[in-house]
Structure formats: structure tokens, C-alpha cells
Design a protein around this motif. Structure first.
Motif, PDB file in Angstrom:
ATOM      1  N   ASN A   1      17.305  28.763  44.119  1.00 52.39           N
ATOM      2  CA  ASN A   1      17.363  30.194  43.863  1.00 52.39           C
ATOM      3  C   ASN A   1      18.563  30.827  44.566  1.00 52.39           C
ATOM      4  OD1 ASN A   1      16.183  32.827  42.939  1.00 52.39           O
ATOM      5  ND2 ASN A   1      16.132  33.174  45.143  1.00 52.39           N
ATOM      6  N   LYS A   2      18.853  30.358  45.766  1.00 56.37           N
ATOM      7  CA  LYS A   2      20.008  30.911  46.485  1.00 56.37           C
ATOM      8  C   LYS A   2      21.286  30.621  45.713  1.00 56.37           C
ATOM      9  CE  LYS A   2      18.339  30.893  51.279  1.00 56.37           C
ATOM     10  NZ  LYS A   2      16.949  30.452  51.160  1.00 56.37           N
TER      11      LYS A   2
ATOM     12  N   ALA B   1      21.371  32.885  42.653  1.00 54.36           N
ATOM     13  CA  ALA B   1      21.681  34.278  42.971  1.00 54.36           C
ATOM     14  C   ALA B   1      23.163  34.445  43.286  1.00 54.36           C
ATOM     15  CB  ALA B   1      20.828  34.750  44.145  1.00 54.36           C
TER      16      ALA B   1
ATOM     17  N   ALA C   1      24.971  34.346  40.089  1.00 53.14           N
ATOM     18  CA  ALA C   1      24.743  35.583  39.334  1.00 53.14           C
ATOM     19  C   ALA C   1      25.586  36.732  39.901  1.00 53.14           C
ATOM     20  CB  ALA C   1      23.271  35.951  39.368  1.00 53.14           C
ATOM     21  N   ASN C   2      25.630  36.813  41.217  1.00 54.42           N
ATOM     22  CA  ASN C   2      26.378  37.926  41.812  1.00 54.42           C
ATOM     23  C   ASN C   2      27.885  37.765  41.645  1.00 54.42           C
ATOM     24  OD1 ASN C   2      24.136  39.366  42.591  1.00 54.42           O
ATOM     25  ND2 ASN C   2      24.007  38.400  44.602  1.00 54.42           N
TER      26      ASN C   2
ATOM     27  N   TYR D   1      18.204  28.788  38.311  1.00 57.75           N
ATOM     28  CA  TYR D   1      16.868  29.369  38.409  1.00 57.75           C
ATOM     29  C   TYR D   1      15.850  28.476  37.719  1.00 57.75           C
ATOM     30  CZ  TYR D   1      19.210  33.778  39.690  1.00 57.75           C
ATOM     31  OH  TYR D   1      19.978  34.737  40.293  1.00 57.75           O
TER      32      TYR D   1
ATOM     33  N   ARG E   1      10.323  35.697  42.417  1.00 54.56           N
ATOM     34  CA  ARG E   1      11.718  36.110  42.599  1.00 54.56           C
ATOM     35  C   ARG E   1      12.633  35.464  41.578  1.00 54.56           C
ATOM     36  NH1 ARG E   1      14.046  37.935  47.989  1.00 54.56           N
ATOM     37  NH2 ARG E   1      13.482  39.812  46.883  1.00 54.56           N
TER      38      ARG E   1
ATOM     39  N   ASN F   1      14.905  37.223  38.884  1.00 53.44           N
ATOM     40  CA  ASN F   1      16.347  36.958  38.849  1.00 53.44           C
ATOM     41  C   ASN F   1      16.793  36.488  37.472  1.00 53.44           C
ATOM     42  OD1 ASN F   1      17.117  37.711  41.427  1.00 53.44           O
ATOM     43  ND2 ASN F   1      16.880  35.665  42.309  1.00 53.44           N
TER      44      ASN F   1
ATOM     45  N   VAL G   1      17.311  39.472  35.490  1.00 51.33           N
ATOM     46  CA  VAL G   1      18.579  40.116  35.835  1.00 51.33           C
ATOM     47  C   VAL G   1      19.752  39.418  35.147  1.00 51.33           C
ATOM     48  CG1 VAL G   1      20.194  40.515  37.737  1.00 51.33           C
ATOM     49  CG2 VAL G   1      17.790  41.067  38.026  1.00 51.33           C
ATOM     50  N   SER G   2      19.734  38.092  35.176  1.00 51.80           N
ATOM     51  CA  SER G   2      20.859  37.380  34.591  1.00 51.80           C
ATOM     52  C   SER G   2      20.943  37.544  33.087  1.00 51.80           C
ATOM     53  CB  SER G   2      20.816  35.898  34.976  1.00 51.80           C
ATOM     54  OG  SER G   2      21.312  35.736  36.285  1.00 51.80           O
TER      55      SER G   2
ATOM     56  N   ASN H   1      22.237  41.187  32.602  1.00 56.35           N
ATOM     57  CA  ASN H   1      23.659  41.331  32.903  1.00 56.35           C
ATOM     58  C   ASN H   1      24.538  40.757  31.798  1.00 56.35           C
ATOM     59  OD1 ASN H   1      23.055  42.601  35.279  1.00 56.35           O
ATOM     60  ND2 ASN H   1      23.565  40.872  36.620  1.00 56.35           N
TER      61      ASN H   1
ATOM     62  N   TYR I   1      13.856  47.593  36.735  1.00 57.39           N
ATOM     63  CA  TYR I   1      14.757  46.842  35.877  1.00 57.39           C
ATOM     64  C   TYR I   1      14.187  46.714  34.477  1.00 57.39           C
ATOM     65  CZ  TYR I   1      17.481  45.523  40.008  1.00 57.39           C
ATOM     66  OH  TYR I   1      18.256  45.535  41.133  1.00 57.39           O
TER      67      TYR I   1
ATOM     68  N   GLN J   1      31.196  43.482  41.634  1.00 56.11           N
ATOM     69  CA  GLN J   1      30.464  42.815  40.565  1.00 56.11           C
ATOM     70  C   GLN J   1      30.768  43.496  39.232  1.00 56.11           C
ATOM     71  OE1 GLN J   1      26.200  42.710  41.165  1.00 56.11           O
ATOM     72  NE2 GLN J   1      25.860  41.407  39.399  1.00 56.11           N
TER      73      GLN J   1
ATOM     74  N   HIS K   1      32.244  41.990  35.897  1.00 54.90           N
ATOM     75  CA  HIS K   1      31.352  42.165  34.758  1.00 54.90           C
ATOM     76  C   HIS K   1      32.106  42.680  33.540  1.00 54.90           C
ATOM     77  CE1 HIS K   1      27.652  43.255  32.612  1.00 54.90           C
ATOM     78  NE2 HIS K   1      28.141  44.468  32.440  1.00 54.90           N
TER      79      HIS K   1
ATOM     80  N   PRO L   1      25.862  46.261  36.256  1.00 48.54           N
ATOM     81  CA  PRO L   1      25.172  44.979  36.381  1.00 48.54           C
ATOM     82  C   PRO L   1      24.286  45.037  37.622  1.00 48.54           C
ATOM     83  CG  PRO L   1      27.426  44.753  37.145  1.00 48.54           C
ATOM     84  CD  PRO L   1      27.289  46.152  36.605  1.00 48.54           C
TER      85      PRO L   1
ATOM     86  N   SER M   1      21.461  40.166  42.299  1.00 50.55           N
ATOM     87  CA  SER M   1      20.389  39.170  42.328  1.00 50.55           C
ATOM     88  C   SER M   1      20.043  38.839  43.775  1.00 50.55           C
ATOM     89  CB  SER M   1      20.829  37.900  41.603  1.00 50.55           C
ATOM     90  OG  SER M   1      21.217  38.230  40.303  1.00 50.55           O
ATOM     91  N   LYS M   2      18.808  38.396  43.980  1.00 50.00           N
ATOM     92  CA  LYS M   2      18.341  38.217  45.356  1.00 50.00           C
ATOM     93  C   LYS M   2      18.185  36.748  45.731  1.00 50.00           C
ATOM     94  CE  LYS M   2      17.154  42.697  45.700  1.00 50.00           C
ATOM     95  NZ  LYS M   2      17.275  43.636  46.788  1.00 50.00           N
ATOM     96  N   MET M   3      18.787  36.391  46.858  1.00 48.10           N
ATOM     97  CA  MET M   3      18.648  35.010  47.334  1.00 48.10           C
ATOM     98  C   MET M   3      17.232  34.746  47.825  1.00 48.10           C
ATOM     99  SD  MET M   3      22.149  34.086  49.282  1.00 48.10           S
ATOM    100  CE  MET M   3      22.202  35.467  50.383  1.00 48.10           C
TER     101      MET M   3
END
Lengths: 679, 124
Positions: free
Chosen positions: A579-580, A583, A586-587, A598, A610, A614, A617-618, A621, A648, B15, B19, B119, B122-124
Motif C-alpha cells: 500500500n505504501k 500510495a 499514486a501521489n 494496491y 485503506r 486508495n 482515488v486512483s 484521478n 470522495y 500533484q 496531473h 487530484p 493517497s494515504k500510505m
């Protein structure tokens, strides 16, 4: 008439001092309608008769018909027609904490939904709100019909109600709130009209319309009342409606025996500006419906300023918040003025129309009335969120109500088992039971924090992890978790502190770090140390993980990705690591790669909320909104408390032009959403 | 990098910049076609502001003032509040009415400034 004012009065009163609560169910309802007040819900719980039930759903239909049935009513069809809107409007009034009332209120709203779907075929017209049932329900329904009628500008006739058993305090509250509310709704009408309305209401409820306080008032609040009267008196003669909320405060607070409590608790709840901003907010919202009259706004501003001014002249510590407020006013160069000026400069009437048009053209597809309702709805949700934000910033852990694991012989073990099985929300409950029992159990807090993070609740995760760190300041896992959470929250300085702490407390690498923690950590220094450490032990996955997190802080995403990939070679089964990686990708706008990562995480841990969020989110985006919706819904099905995911989801729904589902989203109706958007 | 004067919003705007190079970002420029100026202050609006230009015509994000004329709308935020609005935690209308978001310029342009255009992190 009276009804309308009751509600409007109540709301205004609540807006101007919403932490004033009372055992008055009417007041409670008004509070719920307009402001948040945890006290209110507690009080409400105490009331033995406070059991709203499904009859409320009938009630809505009744009042809507009450509406149509009244002769000579000139209400705006447009305003009334979206009854779903009204329910949405009222439904948005969640008081935002976990006490019973909000749940109950939600129930009412949800239950009332079917009646709206059935509306066009009208039930038989009735001219009365429900007059049967426990006093609280009668009052509620009376209040409701009042709101509805006031919305449509329909005068309400006095009705004879059964004995409601209102206490003197209740009556006082109703009297004063109704007056204030009336002034809000009918600011453009004459004083006489307003008073007539108030009197009709009051006579229905058999309340003496004398606006003066009856009975003894606890002495120390007399001053506040006088100041208020003074400020009000400067603006217009006549009855002083607003002293009611003061009286109410005094009654409520008398038990607490601390004159500062009110001020502090209100300040705590709403911030120093809270009262004023809520008041302004309410004024502005109400005014915008009436085609924004500048006069109304400036009156409100004026009142606010005057009150602040007169109160500020008192040096008594209990008026501290007012001092602060007044000072802030001056510092900002009378922000209100600017706000009003800016606002009026924007040719307010046109703005309302233009906005309505724009919004209509845009994907939201609302009318201006709708958007007002939605905005107000959002305002209230935001009040909710604000409380949560302020809790978060103070890192206060919020325990769940009605925890079935409290009293369990070994909740820690139970929690660990549930966590292992992937039942995150259940594990949270068990672990909460553990830390309630043993507040110094670092492992309990740590696992609780992890569970929340995996459940996509960073606020609670941080709160729990902080407690874990208090209980065990040298625990490496805790320090890393705190570093990760703060990096997620973009709290750069804090993240650095924890990651440095990880190094500092590490048995192997502690020597690399300086003996004491430096006062200000520079990223460059910290990262250098870690790079050195990674050379010392290239096979230590942890070092690479921390490095990966560090590189996220500096947005050196390629390096971060490399570090995580190195760590993954050493620990391929670590779902959190996948996941890290995802993320990070993704960022750095590598959404397709992120989704693959993921997926790996989810293969290893299917209930990883999570990662599901995520995923959403992806997809979002990448503009793949329909897909993102499904993933958000899946995440929410596993953890309906993820506020992030709800936000979201609603954004994706708008982007996908699925406004038909926005209401379900606002009402957090997972059943509907799951049915509509399966994976 | 990471010292205390860095803005949180930097991350989101960076970002955004990347994007806009993607397909989704290009769709955005087609859909909006406006130029926004965003002034972000670390603690208090108007103080120590950093200016960003989010050019949804050309599809780029620049730090500094807009050289190509006048932006269609200019916003001023506190760091935290910009993030809240961009991630949907605070409704732009609410932000405006509370004074958390100041607007100058075309109102119709301003109304297109919604969480949808940004955009999400995302969370780690």
C-alpha cells in the motif's frame, strides 16, 4: 404563525449560542436543526418520553398536506415541491456526535424517505400536526409543521395542543427563541407582524407572552442579560427576545457552578469566533433565500458588533471570549464589514441568480433553492466535521458508544484475533475495551492505531498512536506509524521528528544519531543519516521503509518508490508495504502502477479498507469516475465511518453526473449505494 | 526541503501540475479552460503569501504571477483551508461565506473552482 416563530426563534437562539441546551425537547429539536450541542443530546436522552418513532414519517406527509390545505397560502411551489429536499435539508442536520439523538434523528430521516417517494399520491389532507403521543413528539411535530409552513411563507394558525407539561424554563426558551427566529424569518416585515406571530405561537402553547424573565434568575448571569439588552436596545425598541438564550444558559449552567464554564465550553466547541460566525452564517443563509437584502446582513453584523462591543467592555473573565472576539474583529479591520462589502460588491441579487443558473448548467443540476439547501446542509455537516477536526488537532481519541467488548475478560487477545482475521472495525471495539481497562497498555494503543489506519481513519489512528507513544516512548513500530500518519497529513516537521526518533531509539542505528534530539530537524540531515544506515545494513527492510517514507516527505517520489521496492524484495508478503508503494506511485501521478500495487495489498489482506479507498482515488484521478465510485462504496461498506471516503464518493458522483445518487450519499445510505454500484 | 516554512499545499499543487499532463488532466483543460491564481498564506490570508497559477487553459501550474494577462479568478486561502477545499473537506461556498476563501475576478469562473478539478492525495 406561532409555530413558525417557534422554530425560527429556536434556531436563531441556538445559532447565537448553541451550546445552550435545555431539557426542552423543542429546544433540542431546534438545536438539532440549527446547531450542534452535545449537551442537548445528553439531556434528550434523559427524557423518558423522548422516543421518536416512525410516526414521524407520517408526520411529514401530514405537514406537507397541511401546507397545501391551508387556504390563501402563497407559498412558493418551487420551494415546497422538492420535499425530498426538505427532508434532505432537515436530514443534513446531524448533530455530529455519537449520542443517541443524532442516530435517532437519522432514523427519522431515513424512515421519512419512503413517504417522500410516495408523495404525489397525497394522503388525506389534515390541518393539524400530530397531536397524539408523548409531549415531546407533539412538540416535535408542532415544530416541524412550523418549519415547513415558515419555509413556504404560510401563516400558521394557533392550534390547541394537549398539555405538554412545559416547565417555566422551557416556556422561557420557547418564547425567546421564537421571537428571535421570527425576526430572522420576517426581518422584512413589521414589528407588529412579528409579535403577532410570536403571540399566536405562544398562546397555542399557553405561554405567557410577556418577554421578561419570570421567576428568579441566577444573579451572576444578570449582567450578561443586561449587556445584551443594552446592545439590543440600541438597535430597536420593543421586547428583548435574545435575553432568552441567556436565561437558558443560566438555567443550564447553574448546575455547573462555574461562570466560566459556559464561555469556555462554547469556545471549545465552536472557537472564539464560533458564535459570531454561526450567527453570521445563519443570517447570510436565511437572507440569501429572501433574495439577499443588504439591510438584513448589515443588521445582523451590526447586532453582532454591538453585542461584542458592549460585552467586551466588561473586564470580567467570564466575558473573555467576547474580548477575544472583539479584538479579532478589530484586528481584522472589521472583517464583517469587508465581508459584507465584498459580498454586496458582487451584486448579490445577481449572484444568487447567476449562481443558481451556473449550478443548474453545471453537473450539479440544482436550482438556486436546492443549492442553498445543500450549502446549508453542508454547513451543518461541516460543523460536525469542525468538531472532529478540532478533536483531531488536539489528538483526542474518541471512543465508540455501546461497546460490546467492555467487560470482556481478555479484550486485548480478542482484539488481536479479530485484527488477524481482518475484522478491523470489530478489532477496534475490542481494543478500545482493552485500553479502557488498561490505559497504559502500549500494545493495545498501538494495535488500535494500526487498525484505524488500515480502516482509513487517520485522525483516530494518530490519536491512538500518540497514546501508545506516551505509554512506550521507545517503541519503534509506534514511531514509524506516527511518522507515516504525519507524512500522510503533510505535517512535515512532526513526521521528521518521529522518523528521527525511530533512528535515535534503534538499538543498531542509535549511535548514528546525535545523543540528544536537536531542536530543529533539517530534512537533509535526517535523510543523510538514514542513507548512511542503509549502507550499514542493506538487508534491513525497515531502514528502506523509513527511507521511503522520508522521500515521500521531500516528494522525491522516484527514490521513495525505489526504497519501497527494495524493502518489498525483502518482505514480499507485507500488505502495508504494498500500500505504501501504491500510495507513493499514486501521489506521483502514476495511477496505473498504483492500482497494481494496491491489488497486491488487497490480495494479501482483502479487508484493507485503506487500500480500497486508495483504489477509488486512483481511478478518480484518472477520470474513471464510475469505477472509483464502486471502490469507494466497497471501502465504505467495510467501514462506514470513513469520512474521507464519503467525501470522495460524493465528488466522484458529481463528476460522473450521478446526482441522482447524491442524496443517498448525503444520507449515507449504503444499501442503496451498494445495490447501485456493485463491484 | 522540509523545513517549517514549507506549505502543505505545495504537495497538492505539485500533484496537480503532473496531473495536468495526463489524459484526465487534458480533459480538465478542455472542460474548464480558465486561469486561476491562488494565493496561499501559511497562517493568515494576506501574509507571506505564495502565489500559484493554475492554468487550466494551457494545462500547467506555475509558481509566481501570471504573465499571460489577467487570471480569470484569483483566490486567497490559508494553507490548511486550500487543502480542505481541494480535497472536498470544506465546501467552497461555505469557505467563501466564512471568509476562509477570498475571491476576486469573474464569479462564474470562481464557481467552477470545485474539489472536482483537483487530484486527490493517497494515504500510505
Amino acid at each position: 404563525m406561532a409555530m413558525r416563530e417557534l422554530v425560527t426563534g429556536g434556531a436563531a437562539c441556538a445559532a447565537s449560542g448553541s451550546s445552550s441546551s435545555s431539557s426542552n425537547p423543542l429546544g433540542a429539536l431546534a438545536n438539532a436543526l440549527i446547531g450542534t450541542s452535545s449537551k442537548t443530546q445528553e439531556r434528550l436522552k434523559e427524557i423518558p418520553t423522548a422516543t421518536p418513532t416512525t410516526s414521524d414519517s407520517q408526520f411529514y406527509s401530514e405537514t406537507s398536506n397541511h401546507f397545501t390545505a391551508l387556504p390563501g397560502s402563497e407559498f412558493d411551489h418551487q420551494l415546497l415541491q422538492p420535499n425530498a429536499q426538505v427532508s434532505e435539508f432537515l436530514g443534513g442536520f446531524r448533530s455530529g456526535n455519537h449520542n443517541g439523538f443524532s442516530d435517532v434523528w437519522n432514523e427519522i430521516q431515513l424512515q421519512s424517505q419512503p413517504s417522500f417517494e410516495n408523495f404525489p399520491p397525497p394522503p388525506p389532507p389534515q390541518l393539524q400536526p400530530t397531536l397524539e403521543g408523548p409531549p415531546q413528539r407533539v412538540l416535535s411535530s408542532f415544530l416541524h409543521s412550523f418549519v415547513e409552513s415558515s419555509r413556504g411563507g404560510v401563516p400558521f394558525r394557533p392550534t390547541s395542543l394537549p398539555l405538554l407539561g412545559l416547565s417555566e424554563g422551557d416556556k422561557q426558551c420557547i418564547r425567546d427563541r421564537s421571537s428571535i427566529m421570527a425576526r430572522h424569518f420576517f426581518a422584512d416585515k413589521s414589528e407588529d407582524f412579528i409579535n403577532a406571530q410570536v403571540n399566536s405561537l405562544l398562546s397555542s402553547l399557553e405561554i405567557d407572552s410577556d418577554a421578561r424573565v419570570k421567576g428568579p434568575l441566577p444573579g451572576r448571569y444578570r449582567e450578561l442579560e443586561d449587556y445584551w439588552n443594552e446592545s439590543q436596545g440600541m438597535l430597536k425598541p420593543g421586547p428583548q427576545p435574545a435575553d432568552g438564550w441567556v436565561a437558558e444558559y443560566s438555567q443550564h449552567r447553574a448546575a455547573h457552578d462555574n461562570p466560566n464554564a459556559w464561555a469556555h465550553s462554547f469556545e471549545q466547541q465552536h472557537g472564539v469566533n464560533g458564535w459570531a460566525s454561526e450567527f453570521e452564517q445563519e443570517q447570510s443563509q436565511l437572507a440569501s433565500v429572501d433574495q439577499l437584502r443588504g439591510v438584513n446582513i448589515s443588521n445582523a453584523m451590526e447586532q453582532t458588533r454591538m453585542l461584542a462591543h458592549t460585552l467586551a467592555q466588561n473586564n470580567d473573565p467570564k466575558f473573555q471570549w467576547v474580548d477575544e472576539f472583539a479584538v479579532e474583529q478589530e484586528q481584522h479591520g472589521t472583517v464583517d464589514d469587508q465581508w459584507v462589502n465584498e459580498f454586496s460588491k458582487l451584486h448579490v441579487n445577481d449572484w444568487v441568480e447567476e449562481f443558481g443558473q451556473q449550478v443548474g448548467d453545471a453537473s450539479l443540476g440544482d436550482t438556486s433553492a436546492d443549492s442553498w439547501v445543500n450549502a446549508y446542509d453542508d454547513f451543518l455537516n461541516e460543523q460536525v466535521a469542525t468538531k472532529q477536526w478540532s478533536d483531531a488537532s488536539r489528538r483526542v481519541y474518541v471512543f465508540s458508544d455501546m461497546n460490546p467488548y467492555v467487560g470482556h475478560p481478555n479484550p486485548l487477545k480478542e482484539g488481536q484475533e479479530l485484527f488477524r482475521k481482518g475484522l478491523l472495525s470489530e478489532a477496534v471495539l475490542a481494543l478500545e475495551a482493552e485500553v479502557l481497562k488498561n490505559p497504559d497498555n502500549a500494545e493495545g494503543w498501538r494495535l488500535l492505531g494500526i487498525a484505524h489506519a488500515e480502516n482509513d481513519d487517520d485522525q483516530q489512528a494518530i490519536a491512538a498512536m500518540m497514546r501508545a507513544q506516551e505509554a512506550d516512548p521507545t517503541n519503534l513500530e509506534v514511531l514509524l506509524a506516527l511518522g507515516v500518519s504525519h507524512t500522510n497529513e503533510l505535517e512535515q516537521a512532526a513526521a521528521l521528528k518521529y522518523l528521527y526518533g525511530w533512528l535515535h531509539h534503534h538499538p543498531k542505528y542509535g549511535t548514528l544519531a546525535t545523543p540528544e534530539l536537536p531542536d530543529s530537524l533539517y530534512y537533509a540531515d535526517v535523510s543523510r543519516l538514514f542513507i548512511e544506515a542503509s549502507r550499514v545494513s542493506p538487508d534491513d527492510a525497515d531502514i528502506h521503509i523509513v527511507l521511503g517514507v522520508l522521500y515521500n516527505l521531500s516528494r522525491e517520489y522516484d527514490k521513495a518508490i525505489e526504497s519501497f521496492q527494495t524493502a518489498l524484495k525483502l518482505r514480499p508478503q507485507d500488505y502495508s508495504l504494498w500500500n505504501k508503494l501504491g500510495a507513493t506511485q499514486a501521489n506521483s501521478v502514476q495511477s496505473a502502477d498504483a492500482i497494481l500495487a494496491y491489488q497486491q495489498a488487497l490480495d494479501l489482506k482483502p479487508n484493507y479498507v485503506r487500500a480500497w479507498a486508495n483504489m477509488g482515488v486512483s481511478y478518480a484521478n484518472q477520470g474513471m469516475y464510475e469505477d472509483s465510485i464502486r471502490y469507494y462504496v466497497r471501502a465504505l461498506a467495510m467501514n462506514p465511518k470513513s469520512d474521507n471516503a464519503w467525501k470522495y464518493l460524493s465528488i466522484s458522483l458529481s463528476s460522473a453526473s450521478r446526482n441522482d445518487m447524491l442524496e443517498a450519499c448525503n444520507l449515507r445510505n449504503l444499501d442503496v449505494l451498494q445495490k447501485e454500484f456493485p463491484l | 526541503m522540509a523545513n517549517s516554512t514549507q506549505l502543505k499545499s505545495d504537495a497538492l499543487l505539485e500533484q496537480m501540475k503532473q496531473h495536468l499532463d495526463t489524459d484526465a488532466g487534458k480533459e480538465l483543460t478542455k472542460k474548464i479552460g480558465l486561469v486561476y491564481q491562488i494565493n496561499i498564506a501559511p497562517k493568515k490570508i494576506g501574509f507571506e503569501e505564495v502565489t500559484y497559477i493554475v492554468d487550466l487553459k494551457k494545462g500547467e501550474v506555475i509558481k509566481g504571477t501570471y504573465e499571460g494577462g489577467k487570471p480569470d479568478a484569483t483566490f486567497s486561502f490559508k494553507d490548511e483551508d486550500f487543502l480542505k477545499v481541494a480535497t472536498g473537506k470544506m465546501n467552497p461556498q461555505i469557505a467563501f461565506m466564512r471568509g476562509a476563501m477570498k475571491i476576486k475576478g469573474s464569479l462564474s469562473a470562481a464557481q467552477k473552482f470545485t474539489p472536482e478539478i483537483f487530484p486527490k492525495p493517497s494515504k500510505m
